[in-house]
Write a protein that holds these residues in place. Structure first.
Motif, PDB file in Angstrom:
ATOM      1  N   PRO A 139       0.801  -1.230   0.000  1.00  0.00           N
ATOM      2  CA  PRO A 139       0.000   0.000   0.000  1.00  0.00           C
ATOM      3  C   PRO A 139       0.836   1.284   0.000  1.00  0.00           C
ATOM      4  O   PRO A 139       0.312   2.339  -0.377  1.00  0.00           O
ATOM      5  CB  PRO A 139      -0.832  -0.119   1.282  1.00  0.00           C
ATOM      6  N   MET A 140       2.111   1.201   0.372  1.00  0.00           N
ATOM      7  CA  MET A 140       2.929   2.424   0.333  1.00  0.00           C
ATOM      8  C   MET A 140       3.115   2.921  -1.099  1.00  0.00           C
ATOM      9  O   MET A 140       3.477   4.084  -1.306  1.00  0.00           O
ATOM     10  CB  MET A 140       4.296   2.205   1.007  1.00  0.00           C
ATOM     11  N   PHE A 141       2.849   2.052  -2.090  1.00  0.00           N
ATOM     12  CA  PHE A 141       2.973   2.453  -3.486  1.00  0.00           C
ATOM     13  C   PHE A 141       1.629   2.816  -4.114  1.00  0.00           C
ATOM     14  O   PHE A 141       1.576   3.203  -5.270  1.00  0.00           O
ATOM     15  CB  PHE A 141       3.650   1.340  -4.300  1.00  0.00           C
ATOM     16  N   TRP A 142       0.545   2.666  -3.369  1.00  0.00           N
ATOM     17  CA  TRP A 142      -0.762   3.077  -3.882  1.00  0.00           C
ATOM     18  C   TRP A 142      -0.878   4.601  -3.778  1.00  0.00           C
ATOM     19  O   TRP A 142      -0.299   5.220  -2.864  1.00  0.00           O
ATOM     20  CB  TRP A 142      -1.888   2.460  -3.060  1.00  0.00           C
ATOM     21  N   PRO A 143      -1.641   5.223  -4.670  1.00  0.00           N
ATOM     22  CA  PRO A 143      -1.920   6.654  -4.474  1.00  0.00           C
ATOM     23  C   PRO A 143      -2.584   6.870  -3.107  1.00  0.00           C
ATOM     24  O   PRO A 143      -3.382   6.042  -2.663  1.00  0.00           O
ATOM     25  CB  PRO A 143      -2.886   6.979  -5.619  1.00  0.00           C
ATOM     26  N   GLU A 144      -2.259   7.971  -2.457  1.00  0.00           N
ATOM     27  CA  GLU A 144      -2.759   8.213  -1.105  1.00  0.00           C
ATOM     28  C   GLU A 144      -4.288   8.171  -1.049  1.00  0.00           C
ATOM     29  O   GLU A 144      -4.870   7.595  -0.114  1.00  0.00           O
ATOM     30  CB  GLU A 144      -2.258   9.572  -0.587  1.00  0.00           C
ATOM     31  N   GLU A 145      -4.937   8.748  -2.040  1.00  0.00           N
ATOM     32  CA  GLU A 145      -6.411   8.769  -2.037  1.00  0.00           C
ATOM     33  C   GLU A 145      -6.962   7.342  -2.080  1.00  0.00           C
ATOM     34  O   GLU A 145      -7.909   7.007  -1.356  1.00  0.00           O
ATOM     35  CB  GLU A 145      -6.920   9.566  -3.245  1.00  0.00           C
ATOM     36  N   GLU A 146      -6.381   6.495  -2.916  1.00  0.00           N
ATOM     37  CA  GLU A 146      -6.844   5.111  -3.032  1.00  0.00           C
ATOM     38  C   GLU A 146      -6.583   4.353  -1.735  1.00  0.00           C
ATOM     39  O   GLU A 146      -7.437   3.584  -1.273  1.00  0.00           O
ATOM     40  CB  GLU A 146      -6.130   4.426  -4.203  1.00  0.00           C
ATOM     41  N   ARG A 147      -5.432   4.566  -1.158  1.00  0.00           N
ATOM     42  CA  ARG A 147      -5.073   3.889   0.108  1.00  0.00           C
ATOM     43  C   ARG A 147      -6.060   4.253   1.204  1.00  0.00           C
ATOM     44  O   ARG A 147      -6.555   3.378   1.924  1.00  0.00           O
ATOM     45  CB  ARG A 147      -3.646   4.291   0.487  1.00  0.00           C
ATOM     46  N   ARG A 148      -6.369   5.522   1.322  1.00  0.00           N
ATOM     47  CA  ARG A 148      -7.289   5.957   2.380  1.00  0.00           C
ATOM     48  C   ARG A 148      -8.716   5.490   2.099  1.00  0.00           C
ATOM     49  O   ARG A 148      -9.431   5.055   3.007  1.00  0.00           O
ATOM     50  CB  ARG A 148      -7.247   7.479   2.519  1.00  0.00           C
ATOM     51  N   ARG A 149      -9.111   5.534   0.851  1.00  0.00           N
ATOM     52  CA  ARG A 149     -10.480   5.148   0.498  1.00  0.00           C
ATOM     53  C   ARG A 149     -10.710   3.654   0.745  1.00  0.00           C
ATOM     54  O   ARG A 149     -11.738   3.255   1.292  1.00  0.00           O
ATOM     55  CB  ARG A 149     -10.745   5.501  -0.971  1.00  0.00           C
ATOM     56  N   LEU A 150      -9.754   2.831   0.361  1.00  0.00           N
ATOM     57  CA  LEU A 150      -9.943   1.382   0.449  1.00  0.00           C
ATOM     58  C   LEU A 150      -9.631   0.811   1.827  1.00  0.00           C
ATOM     59  O   LEU A 150     -10.178  -0.225   2.207  1.00  0.00           O
ATOM     60  CB  LEU A 150      -9.077   0.677  -0.602  1.00  0.00           C
ATOM     61  N   PRO A 157      -3.489   2.788   6.563  1.00  0.00           N
ATOM     62  CA  PRO A 157      -3.024   4.113   6.115  1.00  0.00           C
ATOM     63  C   PRO A 157      -2.122   4.804   7.131  1.00  0.00           C
ATOM     64  O   PRO A 157      -1.111   5.406   6.765  1.00  0.00           O
ATOM     65  CB  PRO A 157      -4.335   4.886   5.904  1.00  0.00           C
ATOM     66  N   GLU A 158      -2.466   4.685   8.400  1.00  0.00           N
ATOM     67  CA  GLU A 158      -1.649   5.332   9.444  1.00  0.00           C
ATOM     68  C   GLU A 158      -0.262   4.695   9.521  1.00  0.00           C
ATOM     69  O   GLU A 158       0.758   5.391   9.668  1.00  0.00           O
ATOM     70  CB  GLU A 158      -2.349   5.220  10.797  1.00  0.00           C
ATOM     71  N   ALA A 159      -0.205   3.361   9.406  1.00  0.00           N
ATOM     72  CA  ALA A 159       1.089   2.666   9.444  1.00  0.00           C
ATOM     73  C   ALA A 159       1.949   3.053   8.250  1.00  0.00           C
ATOM     74  O   ALA A 159       3.166   3.257   8.377  1.00  0.00           O
ATOM     75  CB  ALA A 159       0.865   1.154   9.477  1.00  0.00           C
ATOM     76  N   VAL A 160       1.326   3.189   7.087  1.00  0.00           N
ATOM     77  CA  VAL A 160       2.056   3.558   5.880  1.00  0.00           C
ATOM     78  C   VAL A 160       2.591   4.982   5.982  1.00  0.00           C
ATOM     79  O   VAL A 160       3.745   5.251   5.591  1.00  0.00           O
ATOM     80  CB  VAL A 160       1.161   3.410   4.635  1.00  0.00           C
ATOM     81  N   GLU A 161       1.790   5.907   6.500  1.00  0.00           N
ATOM     82  CA  GLU A 161       2.252   7.289   6.637  1.00  0.00           C
ATOM     83  C   GLU A 161       3.499   7.366   7.519  1.00  0.00           C
ATOM     84  O   GLU A 161       4.445   8.106   7.222  1.00  0.00           O
ATOM     85  CB  GLU A 161       1.138   8.165   7.218  1.00  0.00           C
ATOM     86  N   LYS A 162       3.513   6.585   8.601  1.00  0.00           N
ATOM     87  CA  LYS A 162       4.702   6.542   9.463  1.00  0.00           C
ATOM     88  C   LYS A 162       5.894   5.979   8.703  1.00  0.00           C
ATOM     89  O   LYS A 162       7.015   6.491   8.794  1.00  0.00           O
ATOM     90  CB  LYS A 162       4.426   5.693  10.704  1.00  0.00           C
ATOM     91  N   ASP A 163       5.648   4.907   7.935  1.00  0.00           N
ATOM     92  CA  ASP A 163       6.727   4.306   7.143  1.00  0.00           C
ATOM     93  C   ASP A 163       7.320   5.313   6.177  1.00  0.00           C
ATOM     94  O   ASP A 163       8.550   5.463   6.086  1.00  0.00           O
ATOM     95  CB  ASP A 163       6.195   3.111   6.341  1.00  0.00           C
ATOM     96  N   LEU A 164       6.468   5.989   5.436  1.00  0.00           N
ATOM     97  CA  LEU A 164       6.955   6.921   4.411  1.00  0.00           C
ATOM     98  C   LEU A 164       7.766   8.057   5.027  1.00  0.00           C
ATOM     99  O   LEU A 164       8.805   8.457   4.470  1.00  0.00           O
ATOM    100  CB  LEU A 164       5.771   7.470   3.608  1.00  0.00           C
TER     101      LEU A 164
END
Length: 456
Positions: A139-150, A157-164
């Motif tokens: 999911p870190m490679f998904w567009p942010e909008e798609e990640r949050r929507r799905l 999404p929260e875990a990915v934001e920390k990762d990025l």
């Protein structure tokens, strides 16, 4: 930690020992197996590396029936790719102090960045079996909008934001300065945040971490390492093989009977679907993942308790109770209570929280003054799944209110997910990401709705 990312195409299975008729340069599997023989990585003649008959990308398939305890392959430690075996291991060791980071992965990542662009890297045939780094499905490679929507409400999404944020900080503060200080070892083409992102995802999904000895619990965890052949195996909760560590080699051993033609699966540990998609880019469809869990954020329980307060005095008392739980290290602002299908994985934390938040004010004062209530534990307070209906009514109500608040964090309800899953025509039209995300949401909501039933 190997994962099920999409990999390059192979035309047919190639087994451990009869690939001499293939051109190793034309077929990456043939080249890899030739390399295995050179480095002493012994594959059983009973297994084949294949894209056919596997759940995702390359996998390993039984060519003959295999019995529990049989050795599938053994990887000599010299064939492992790590900060200690790469061609710049001496430099990485000398500069160890400058390479400290939150992840602890920087030395391995630098080893990979160097070996990937080294024309004569001894691991080149191994790299040929890697997935296409530009097509990783984390999911870190998904567009942010798609990640949050799905994935809204799942915790991903929260875990990915920390990762990025951590990846970016680590790259610019540690990795890039190191590469620029050693331009002869790192060509300009590997000095790229995008490539670093991809390699972090690869290490997240494909590396292994050797467990510490029982007596070494106080030590820092071992750094990650790449284990050729072992990272070809895909994951299932109900796996049939396991990696064993010994002084001279790492051994993949069958743990269940494996019929001819069946895929061989390793396990990456007890992973909920949200962890699988976050770290590996795939999920197990419901109900296959017996290790699936749902989280109730600790602050959500506090919010649910706050809803039941009347007046400022009760709100202040609730905050005092919460501060007391914090002092006991039972709760935290970013922590979560973890609920499985058959057990509460954070039983002590949730039991203590419900007890402290629900006990009469006089009892709380007494407990706080005495600095605890001793070790005695009432059987009816046991927080097993089957025992939840027997909990005190106030405990059940707080737990139920917390579940209801948690369900509100999702963008859709359980019935919407069930309708999608039960309508094959609609389901098949969903994108791969939509299906994966649906399985994550549905598994979590099934666990939460089970809790609703138990607390009603």
């Amino acid at each position: 930690m190997a994962g099920q990312a999409k990999r390059r195409r192979v035309t047919r299975p190639v087994g451990g020992g009869d690939d001499n008729d293939l051109d190793a340069n034309a077929d990456p599997v043939a080249g890899f197996l030739s390399w295995c023989r050179r480095v002493g990585l012994d594959l059983s003649s009973k297994v084949a590396v294949s894209r056919q008959g596997t759940v995702a990308g390359y996998g390993m398939v039984a060519r003959e029936s295999i019995q529990p305890g049989e050795l599938l392959f053994a990887v000599p430690r010299a064939a492992l790719l790590s900060q200690y075996t790469c061609s710049i291991s001496g430099l990485l060791e000398r500069e160890r102090g400058a390479l400290q980071s939150q992840s602890g992965w920087v030395p391995l990542l630098l080893a990979l960045l160097h070996e990937l662009q080294a024309p004569a890297s001894p691991w080149s045939p191994y790299f040929a079996l890697w997935p296409d780094l530009g097509r990783l499905e984390h999911p870190m490679f998904w567009p942010e909008e798609e990640r949050r929507r799905l994935l809204q409400g799942t915790g991903v999404p929260e875990a990915v934001e920390k990762d990025l944020a951590n990846i970016r900080s680590e790259y610019y503060s540690v990795v890039l300065p190191f590469m620029e200080a050693h331009p002869g070892l790192f060509s300009p083409r590997v000095r790229s945040l995008e490539l670093y992102h991809q390699l972090v995802a690869l290490v997240m999904a494909y590396s292994f971490q050797e467990p510490l000895e029982e007596d070494d619990d106080e030590k820092e965890p071992n750094p990650p390492l790449m284990v050729p052949a072992a990272d070809i195996l895909n994951h299932l909760a109900k796996h049939n093989a396991n990696l064993e560590y010994s002084p001279n080699c790492l051994r993949m051993v069958a743990t269940q009977p494996i019929p001819k033609g069946h895929e061989i699966f390793n396990t990456y540990g007890k992973m909920a679907n949200w962890q699988l998609i976050h770290m590996y880019g795939f999920v197990e469809p419901y109900p296959d993942n017996t290790d699936d869990t749902a989280d109730i954020q600790m602050v959500t329980v506090r919010e649910a308790a706050l809803q039941g307060t009347k007046g400022e005095a009760e709100r202040l008392l609730l905050q005092e109770r919460w501060d007391y739980l914090c002092s006991l290290e039972m709760v935290g602002e970013e922590g979560a209570f973890v609920i499985g299908r058959e057990e509460v994985l954070t039983e002590e934390e949730l039991t203590t929280t419900l007890k402290v938040l629900c006990m009469p004010a006089e009892e709380f004062r007494e407990v706080k003054d005495q600095d605890g209530w001793g070790d005695e534990e009432r059987e009816e307070d046991s927080l097993t799944i089957t025992n939840i209906p027997k909990l005190k009514e106030s405990w059940r109500q707080l737990l139920r209110d917390s579940v209801l608040l948690t369900l509100q964090t999702y963008a859709t309800d359980l019935k919407t997910e069930q309708d999608l899953l039960s309508n094959e025509e609609v389901y098949t039209k969903l994108s791969w990401r939509e299906r994966q995300a649906l399985q994550v949401r549905y598994g979590q909501k099934m666990i939460l709705h089970q809790l609703l039933e138990l607390t009603s």
